[in-house]
Design an enzyme around this catalytic site. Structure first.
Site: not given
Ligand code: ACO
Length: 428
Positions: A268, A307, A363
Site C-alpha cells: 500500500h 493496481h 508510487d
C-alpha cells in the site's frame, strides 16, 4: 418481472428467487433467503479481499479504473492538482462542496491553529530508538493522541467530530516532522503559523539555525500537489481500516492509527519507498531486462506498477510525472529518473504487463520527487499518510452518518475441524 432484478435458480432445490439489482449490485443479505432447508443458514457470498464486494454507498471519490479516471466529489483530480490547494481539497472531501472564500479562510485558520502537539508527545517520541521507522512513530503517536483528547470519544456529536478532524489534519505534519527530527537527532521545530500547510511542514522538517525558515516555493507547491493527489482513493486498504475500526465507535485518533498502520505495508503506502530500493537494486539500464524477466517469473515485483482498481495509467502518476520535472528544475535532477523512464518504457511494451494491464501507479514517480526534495525513504509513506488524512476522515464521517452501516463484521466459511475432545498434555 421488473427489469432491474436478477432471477436466480437454486439447482439444489429447483426454487427461483428474484433479487433486486440496485446501482449495479445485489444485496448480499438477499442471498440469505436461498436455503435448502429451514435450518440452513442461507447462502452467503465468498469474496476474500473484497475483490467484487461494495462495502458501502459513497459520495466522496469516484474511480473508473478502466479509463483511468479519479474525481473527488465530482472534480477531476487533474483540475484539483492544477488549480486547488490541499486545504481546499480537504474541505471539499469533508463537506462535499468547494468552500466559499470565507469558508476556506475559516477552515485554514482552524487547521493552522491546531498544529501544536502536547509536549508529552514530544517526550513520547524521544523514547523511540534512534533508528525507529517514522511510520511506526507516527502510528503510535497518533494513537496515543486519543489519550490526550478524551473528548474525541464523543463521536455522536457532529461538532465534536469536526473539531477532532481539524486536530488530526493539523497535527499529522507535526508528528511526522518530529518523527523525522528524532531520527536525525535534531531538535524539534515548532509549527510556524505564518506558513502554508506544506510550507510549515517543510519548516518543521528542515529548519536548522536560521531564525525564520523560507520554503522553496517550487518544493512547497509540489508538496501541496502531492498531498492533493494522495488525499483520497475511495475504499482502499487504509480507508477500509479506518471505516472498519471506526465502526466500533472508537475515537478517530485510534481509527486513524489503524489506517496509518494499513498504509505502512509495502503493498500500500510503502510502495514508493520500495520503488527507490528497486531502482537502486537495478542500478543501470543494462540490468533492466534481467529485472523484468525476474518480475515476470514471479521472483520479484515491479514496484509502483499495477493496481487493484486501475487497469490503465493511474491519473495521479501522470500528474506526478510532470511535477517531477518542475521539482528537478528547482532542486536538481534525480539521476534515478532516467532509469525509471526506461523501466516504464520497457514494461509498457512487454506483453506480460500489457496483458495484465499493469501500468505505473501513484508510487512509481512520487518517491523520486521526495528523494530530490531531500527526504529519506522511510519518510515517504509518512507524507502519504499526511495527504490521506482528510480522505480517511471523510470516509469515517460518511460511515458514521450512514444509517445502513453497523459494526464491520464479515462472515467466514469455516473449514476447520469438527468438534473434538480435549486431550490433556500428558496424553498427547
Ligand atoms: N509486477 C509484476 N507482476 C505483477 C505486478 C507487479 N507489480 N502486479 C501484479 N502483477 C501480476 C500478478 O503476478 C498477477 O499475475 P498472474 O495473473 O499471472 O498471477 C497479475 O499481475 C494480477 O496481480 P494481483 O496481485 O492479483 O493484483 P492485485 O490487484 O491483487 O494487486 C497490487 C495489486 C498489490 C498493487 C499489485 O499490483 C502489486 O503488488 N504492485 C506492486 C506494489 C505497488 O506498487 N503497490 C502500490 C499500489 S498503489 C497504492 O497503494 C497507493
Amino acid at each position: 418481472m421488473p427489469n432491474d432484478s436478477l432471477t436466480v435458480t437454486d439447482n439444489r432445490t429447483g426454487k427461483n428467487y428474484e433479487l433486486e439489482v440496485k446501482n449495479g449490485t445485489i444485496s448480499a443479505m438477499e442471498l440469505r433467503q436461498i436455503k435448502i432447508s429451514d435450518d440452513d443458514f442461507g447462502l452467503m457470498s465468498y469474496d476474500p479481499a473484497y475483490k467484487n464486494t461494495a462495502s458501502t454507498e459513497s459520495r466522496i471519490t469516484f474511480i473508473d479504473g478502466a479509463k483511468g479516471i479519479l474525481r473527488y466529489r465530482g472534480y477531476p483530480i487533474e483540475q484539483l492538482a492544477e488549480q486547488s490547494s490541499f486545504l481546499e481539497v480537504s474541505y471539499l472531501l469533508q463537506n462535499g462542496e468547494l468552500p466559499s472564500r470565507r469558508q476556506l479562510e475559516e477552515f485554514t485558520h482552524n487547521i493552522t491553529y491546531h498544529t501544536m502537539v502536547h509536549e508529552n508527545i514530544r517526550e513520547l517520541i524521544d523514547a523511540f530508538r534512534y533508528d525507529a521507522h517514522p511510520m511506526g512513530i507516527l502510528l503510535s503517536t497518533v494513537g496515543a493522541m486519543s489519550t490526550f483528547y478524551p473528548d474525541a470519544r464523543d463521536i455522536e456529536s457532529a461538532e465534536n467530530r469536526r473539531l477532532q478532524s481539524y486536530r488530526l489534519i493539523a497535527k499529522m505534519p507535526t508528528l511526522a516532522a518530529y518523527a523525522y527530527r528524532h531520527r536525525r537527532g535534531l531538535p524539534y521545530v515548532y509549527p510556524d503559523n505564518d506558513l502554508s500547510y506544506a510550507g510549515n511542514f517543510l519548516n518543521m522538517l528542515f529548519c536548522m539555525t536560521e531564525r525564520r525558515y523560507t520554503p522553496n516555493p517550487v518544493v512547497e507547491k509540489a508538496l501541496d500537489v502531492l498531498f492533493i493527489l494522495h488525499a483520497d482513493h475511495e475504499q482502499n486498504c487504509s480507508a477500509s481500516a479506518m471505516r472498519a475500526v471506526g465502526s466500533s465507535h472508537v475515537d478517530p485518533f485510534s481509527s486513524l492509527a489503524a489506517a496509518t498502520a494499513a498504509l505502512y505495508g509495502p503493498l500500500h503506502g510503502g510502495a514508493n519507498e520500495a520503488v527507490i530500493r528497486m531502482l537502486n537494486e537495478i542500478g543501470s539500464k543494462s540490468k533492466i531486462p534481467e529485472f523484468i524477466r525476474r518480475a515476470k517469473e514471479g521472483e520479484s515485483r515491479l514496484m509502483g506498477f499495477g493496481h487493484r482498481v486501475y487497469k490503465n495509467y493511474d491519473p495521479r502518476a501522470q500528474v506526478i510525472k510532470k511535477l517531477a520535472y518542475q521539482v528537478f528544475d528547482a532542486v536538481g535532477k534525480n539521476p534515478l529518473i532516467d532509469l525509471a523512464l526506461e523501466l516504464e518504457r520497457i514494461a509498457l511494451e512487454d506483453e506480460y504487463f500489457v496483458k495484465r494491464k499493469l501500468y505505473p501507479n501513484v508510487d512509481f514517480y512520487s518517491g523520486l520527487i521526495y528523494q530530490s526534495m531531500g527526504l529519506p525513504m522511510d519518510l515517504f509513506p509518512v507524507i502519504f499518510a499526511i495527504g490521506r488524512t482528510p480522505g480517511w476522515l471523510s470516509q469515517w464521517e460518511e460511515m458514521l452518518t450512514d444509517p445502513a452501516q453497523k459494526i464491520a463484521r464479515p462472515r467466514q466459511v469455516y473449514l476447520g475441524e469438527g468438534e473434538r475432545k480435549y486431550v490433556p498434555v500428558s496424553e498427547r
